[in-house]
Every structure is written in structure tokens, then in C-alpha cells.
Design an enzyme around this catalytic site. Structure first.
Site, PDB file in Angstrom:
ATOM      1  CG  MET A  70      -1.719  -1.212   1.515  1.00  0.00           C
ATOM      2  SD  MET A  70      -2.850  -1.587   0.192  1.00  0.00           S
ATOM      3  CE  MET A  70      -3.994  -0.253   0.379  1.00  0.00           C
ATOM      4  CG  LEU A  72       3.693   2.629   5.504  1.00  0.00           C
ATOM      5  CD1 LEU A  72       5.066   3.092   6.016  1.00  0.00           C
ATOM      6  CD2 LEU A  72       2.922   1.979   6.657  1.00  0.00           C
ATOM      7  CG  ASN A 124       4.681  -0.485  10.905  1.00  0.00           C
ATOM      8  OD1 ASN A 124       5.599  -1.317  10.832  1.00  0.00           O
ATOM      9  ND2 ASN A 124       3.835  -0.288   9.915  1.00  0.00           N
ATOM     10  CB  CYS A 127       6.385  -0.612   6.647  1.00  0.00           C
ATOM     11  SG  CYS A 127       5.819  -0.511   4.940  1.00  0.00           S
ATOM     12  CB  THR A 190       4.019  -8.367   5.765  1.00  0.00           C
ATOM     13  OG1 THR A 190       4.623  -7.075   5.650  1.00  0.00           O
ATOM     14  CG2 THR A 190       2.548  -8.226   6.053  1.00  0.00           C
ATOM     15  N   GLY A 214      -0.947 -13.792   5.945  1.00  0.00           N
ATOM     16  CA  GLY A 214      -1.869 -14.917   5.816  1.00  0.00           C
ATOM     17  C   GLY A 214      -1.224 -16.254   6.126  1.00  0.00           C
ATOM     18  N   GLY A 262      -5.548 -10.309  10.705  1.00  0.00           N
ATOM     19  CA  GLY A 262      -5.687  -9.374   9.588  1.00  0.00           C
ATOM     20  C   GLY A 262      -6.216 -10.038   8.345  1.00  0.00           C
TER      21      GLY A 262
HETATM   22  C1  DHB Z   1       2.383  -1.867   4.432  1.00  0.00           C
HETATM   23  C2  DHB Z   1       2.867  -1.619   5.710  1.00  0.00           C
HETATM   24  C3  DHB Z   1       3.228  -2.690   6.500  1.00  0.00           C
HETATM   25  O1  DHB Z   1       3.714  -2.528   7.763  1.00  0.00           O
HETATM   26  C4  DHB Z   1       3.114  -3.973   6.010  1.00  0.00           C
HETATM   27  O2  DHB Z   1       3.487  -4.988   6.777  1.00  0.00           O
HETATM   28  C5  DHB Z   1       2.643  -4.201   4.738  1.00  0.00           C
HETATM   29  C6  DHB Z   1       2.270  -3.139   3.953  1.00  0.00           C
HETATM   30  C7  DHB Z   1       2.060  -0.746   3.505  1.00  0.00           C
HETATM   31  O3  DHB Z   1       1.288   0.173   3.840  1.00  0.00           O
HETATM   32  O4  DHB Z   1       2.598  -0.759   2.393  1.00  0.00           O
END
Ligand code: DHB
Length: 303
Positions: A70, A72, A124, A127, A190, A214, A262
């Protein structure tokens, strides 16, 4: 049966939360997570200022999981404070996830969020999708220690530190977070991964790589929780591929006090929180336990 549990001084009515990123960008959606049985809700990660995120495609389903980059996207801490206050007025326990690029930004956000009355902060530090910025500082024990201790000093609420599984050894990093004053460890974020479209002969995500979540990452996350439980005294919040009551119980036996769910909500819908709570309850009854805390860490053979 009473499913309530203490985590870092917070009394939660149930051990399930949503994982940051899913359903976390508006008060009404988070309210629905809570109404579906979650013990508390977690926001999508908030940054010091608004970010549009990456261009599409940002999400792709893969075998046994979901891949997302995404980037962030978020409205910024200040813009989101009214939504947080609305949730608090409605009596919903809220964990605000946040990220930043510099220590002063982390400190400023931690102050603003704790003053808004959130129940805890989730740092966080992990990411996988913002190359070039220090978003992945969870890979470096020194940075984890520095950021955690600055945030602990700036805030009046418990600090949860979310770690990345993409390190050779996760336990020493969790130990550094604990030494710096973290109140709980969230394990894990992730894993960096990718998907290619064979017909188009190109990567599917606009960002090329994304974070894998997942069922595909469940055994990795479980191993991380296990190793962290062997190394620290503070509570662990398990996260990574938990889809049903049985998965939840496995994470608790490995050492997690509470769980973040999630990806499963994308497939199962909001009812997943209530269903997982029910699965935990059935397990406790089946084996004659009287409370959730009784099974936390039990697989280590010490309690
Ligand atoms: C995003 C942020 C995260 O901490 C993650 O584990 C996966 C995606 C994001 O917003 O891109």
C-alpha cells in the site's frame, strides 16, 4: 467463559484484535471490528503527515496468502485524531499504530496520540514497502532500542513494538526493545515477497515487492513468537496467518497473550473475531482450563 486477559496493564475483554492495516482507516470500520468481538482495535499505521501511498495494483492474492504494498497511505496523525477521539467516546479500546522517519517525528506523534487518549501505541518499525526510508529499522537492534526508548519517554501509554520476521535472529531485537522500555512485542509484521504475471511478463505490484501475510507465513510467525518468549518477560502479541481458533491457541501455547488477525478478515469477514474467540473458549473447556492466561507459553514446558 470469561476470555478477558491483561496485556501490559490493559484489561481486554477478549484476546483478539485486528492487525494494523486491515479495516484500520476509519472509526466506523474499527467500531465494527469491536462490535464483532475483538478485545481492542488497531489503526492502520499513521505517519507524521499525509501520504497517498503507492499507485495500484497494491494488493494481490497469492497461494495461501495476500501480498500488499500500500505504501503506508494515511491521513497523518493530526488529521486522524478526531476519529480516535470518536472511538474513545464510544468506549472502544484503541491501539494507534504509527511510523516515522526520524526520532523527533516519532516523539511528536507519540505525544499527540497518547494525549488523544488512545490505550496503547504500536510502533511500526517493520514496513517492508518504503525503500530508501528507515521504515525497516526493526532489522537493526540499535535503531529499535533508540526509537523505542524515545517513544517510551514521550508517551504516557503502553508501547507495543512490532518487529519484522526478516532478520537472522529476532530474539536479540526483542530483548533490545524490552531493555528500552517496551511494554509488549508484536510478532510479526509481513515478509517481503513478490508476484509475477506470466502473461504480462511483469511484476504484479506497482511497487514490485510487497508484504506477504496470511496462512503462508503462519509457521514463521509462530517460530518468532516462540523464540521471543524464550528471551523476554514482557507480553507478546502474536500476528501472522491466524485464521481460526486452533491457530490462535497454537500462538498462545507458543507464548502470545493476545492475537492480531488481519488477512483472515478479508476472507471470512468481521465474524472472524467472534469465531476465533469461540474456538479459544472451546479449547479451554475441552482441556479443563479456566482462563485464557493459563495456556500462554504452555508449550515451553515451564509456566
Ligand atoms: C504496508 C505496511 C506494513 O507494515 C506492512 O506490513 C505491509 C504493507 C504498507 O502500507 O505498504
Amino acid at each position: 467463559m470469561d476470555l478477558s486477559i491483561d496485556v501490559a496493564g490493559l484489561r481486554l475483554r477478549a484476546p483478539t484484535l485486528n492487525a494494523s492495516g486491515v479495516l484500520g482507516m476509519s472509526a466506523p470500520l474499527l467500531r465494527r471490528v469491536y462490535d464483532s468481538g475483538a478485545g481492542a482495535v488497531v489503526t492502520k499505521s499513521l505517519g507524521p503527515s499525509s501520504r497517498p501511498g503507492h499507485i495500484n495494483p497494491t494488493v494481490v492474492e497469492v497461494d495461501c496468502g495476500l501480498l500488499n504494498a500500500m505504501g503506508l497511505p494515511n491521513p497523518g496523525v493530526a488529521e486522524f485524531l478526531p476519529e480516535l477521539r470518536e472511538l474513545k467516546r464510544e468506549g472502544v479500546p484503541v491501539v494507534a499504530s504509527f511510523f516515522a522517519s526520524t526520532i523527533p517525528e516519532f516523539v511528536e506523534s507519540a505525544r499527540a496520540l497518547s494525549e488523544a487518549g488512545v490505550d496503547a501505541l504500536e510502533l511500526n518499525l517493520s514496513c517492508p514497502n518504503i525503500g530508501g526510508e528507515p521504515g525497516m529499522c526493526a532489522a537493526d537492534a540499535g535503531s529499535v532500542e533508540k526509537v523505542t526508548s524515545a517513544v517510551v519517554d514521550a508517551s504516557t501509554v503502553p508501547i507495543f513494538v512490532k518487529l519484522s520476521p526478516m532478520v537472522a535472529e529476532i530474539a536479540p531485537i526483542a530483548e533490545k526493545a524490552e531493555e528500552a522500555g517496551a511494554d509488549a512485542i508484536v510478532a510479526v509484521n509481513t515478509l517481503k515477497a513478490m508476484a509475477i504475471d506470466a502473461d504480462f511478463k511483469r511484476p504484479i505490484l506497482s511497487n514490485v515487492t510487497g508484504g506477504l501475510s496470511g496462512a503462508a507465513i503462519k509457521p514463521v510467525a509462530l517460530r518468532c513468537v516462540w523464540e521471543i518468549a524464550e528471551a523476554v518477560e514482557i507480553p507478546i502479541i502474536g500476528c501472522g496467518g491466524i485464521s481460526n481458533g486452533r491457530d490462535a491457541v497454537e500462538f498462545m501455547l507458543a507464548g502470545a497473550s493476545v492475537l492480531e488477525i488481519g488477512t483472515a478478515v478479508m476472507k471470512e469477514g468481521f465474524k472472524v473475531y467472534g469465531e476465533i474467540n469461540k474456538g479459544i473458549e472451546e479449547y479451554l473447556k475441552e482441556y479443563g482450563f479456566s482462563k485464557v492466561g493459563d495456556i500462554v507459553g504452555l508449550a515451553h514446558g515451564r509456566q
